[in-house]
Design a protein around this motif. Structure first.
Motif, mmCIF file in Angstrom:
data_model
loop_
_atom_site.group_PDB
_atom_site.id
_atom_site.type_symbol
_atom_site.label_atom_id
_atom_site.label_comp_id
_atom_site.label_asym_id
_atom_site.label_seq_id
_atom_site.Cartn_x
_atom_site.Cartn_y
_atom_site.Cartn_z
ATOM 1 N N ALA A 86 -4.717 6.042 0.928
ATOM 2 C CA ALA A 86 -3.997 4.802 0.646
ATOM 3 C C ALA A 86 -4.462 4.236 -0.682
ATOM 4 N N ASN A 87 -3.542 3.640 -1.419
ATOM 5 C CA ASN A 87 -3.921 2.956 -2.643
ATOM 6 C C ASN A 87 -3.084 1.697 -2.795
ATOM 7 N N LEU A 88 -3.654 0.710 -3.426
ATOM 8 C CA LEU A 88 -3.002 -0.575 -3.637
ATOM 9 C C LEU A 88 -2.004 -0.443 -4.777
ATOM 10 N N SER A 89 -0.723 -0.731 -4.505
ATOM 11 C CA SER A 89 0.277 -0.643 -5.563
ATOM 12 C C SER A 89 0.750 -2.021 -6.023
ATOM 13 N N ALA A 90 0.543 -3.053 -5.200
ATOM 14 C CA ALA A 90 0.898 -4.418 -5.594
ATOM 15 C C ALA A 90 0.148 -5.392 -4.701
ATOM 16 N N ALA A 91 -0.166 -6.560 -5.251
ATOM 17 C CA ALA A 91 -0.820 -7.606 -4.463
ATOM 18 C C ALA A 91 -0.486 -8.953 -5.085
ATOM 19 N N ILE A 130 0.852 -1.180 0.000
ATOM 20 C CA ILE A 130 0.000 0.000 0.000
ATOM 21 C C ILE A 130 0.892 1.234 0.000
ATOM 22 N N GLU A 131 0.558 2.187 -0.831
ATOM 23 C CA GLU A 131 1.270 3.460 -0.859
ATOM 24 C C GLU A 131 0.283 4.588 -0.593
ATOM 25 N N TRP A 132 0.811 5.683 -0.092
ATOM 26 C CA TRP A 132 -0.019 6.848 0.224
ATOM 27 C C TRP A 132 0.305 7.978 -0.727
ATOM 28 N N ARG A 175 -3.017 4.581 -10.880
ATOM 29 C CA ARG A 175 -2.669 4.536 -9.456
ATOM 30 C C ARG A 175 -3.899 4.749 -8.584
ATOM 31 N N TRP A 176 -4.827 5.577 -9.059
ATOM 32 C CA TRP A 176 -6.000 5.927 -8.255
ATOM 33 C C TRP A 176 -7.229 5.119 -8.611
ATOM 34 N N ALA A 177 -7.083 4.118 -9.439
ATOM 35 C CA ALA A 177 -8.214 3.234 -9.736
ATOM 36 C C ALA A 177 -8.642 2.532 -8.451
ATOM 37 N N GLY A 178 -9.876 2.104 -8.389
ATOM 38 C CA GLY A 178 -10.385 1.436 -7.203
ATOM 39 C C GLY A 178 -9.707 0.087 -6.974
#
Length: 190
Positions: free
Chosen positions: A137-142, A124-126, A169-172
């Motif tokens: 917060a946004n998901l950058s990798a999973a 997660i990145e901010w 980057r800002w997609a849900g």
């Protein structure tokens, strides 16, 4: 009054007549009020948020699927190290869309109740999204994997943010992990 008769008689002036009627119906308050401008700004913000939420489709990567029978139910092992509040609900919604029921358990619980486990890690990145004033917060990798109760790996798949890391980057969160969940269940990357 002569002006109105001239406008009414003009065949090519239908647009002018409509504009004149609209202008006459406006009051001074509507023309000088800041509220229409504020509504326009709010509308632009909503449109931008919608565009960002569905920006650039995500892709699954590094998918490995061992071709086992389709999974119909999984237990999700909750990962406290991935505290993105919409991640687990997004996974469950996408699993449901693939016809897979799911339940969430704390690590180490429910071992006897579940034949297949979904385990995940996330980065997660901010940052501050466009048209916003605060950090989010946004998901950058999973990365997700399906395991049998005995630990045997059934499948694995990952999401990594696009290299240009622009609007995507800002997609849900759900848009980002949807292809990963599909690849995890079906074995096909999209």
């Amino acid at each position: 009054m002569r002006r109105f008769r001239d406008l009414a008689g003009c065949a090519n002036c239908a647009g002018r007549a409509v504009l004149l009627g609209a202008a006459l119906s406006l009051t001074g308050c509507a023309v000088l009020s800041p509220l229409p401008a504020w509504e326009l700004v709010k509308g632009a913000g909503t449109a931008t948020s919608t565009a960002l939420a569905t920006a650039a489709p995500a892709k699954a990567s590094n998918t490995v699927h061992h071709g086992d029978a389709p999974v119909r139910a999984v237990c999700i092992e909750f990962n406290r190290n991935a505290p993105l509040e919409d991640l687990v609900p997004a996974m469950q919604a996408e699993l449901k869309g693939q016809g897979v029921d799911s339940r969430v358990y704390e690590p180490g619980t429910g071992q006897q109740q579940c034949a297949v486990w979904l385990r995940y890690v996330a980065t997660i990145e901010w940052g501050v999204p466009p048209m916003a004033s605060g950090y989010r917060a946004n998901l950058s990798a999973a990365s997700m994997s399906l395991h049998r109760a005995d630990g045997t790996l059934l499948s694995t798949s990952s999401y990594v943010a696009d290299e240009n890391f622009g609007l995507a980057r800002w997609a849900g969160t759900r848009n980002k992990i949807a292809p990963v969940v599909k690849a995890l269940i079906t074995g096909f990357q999209s």
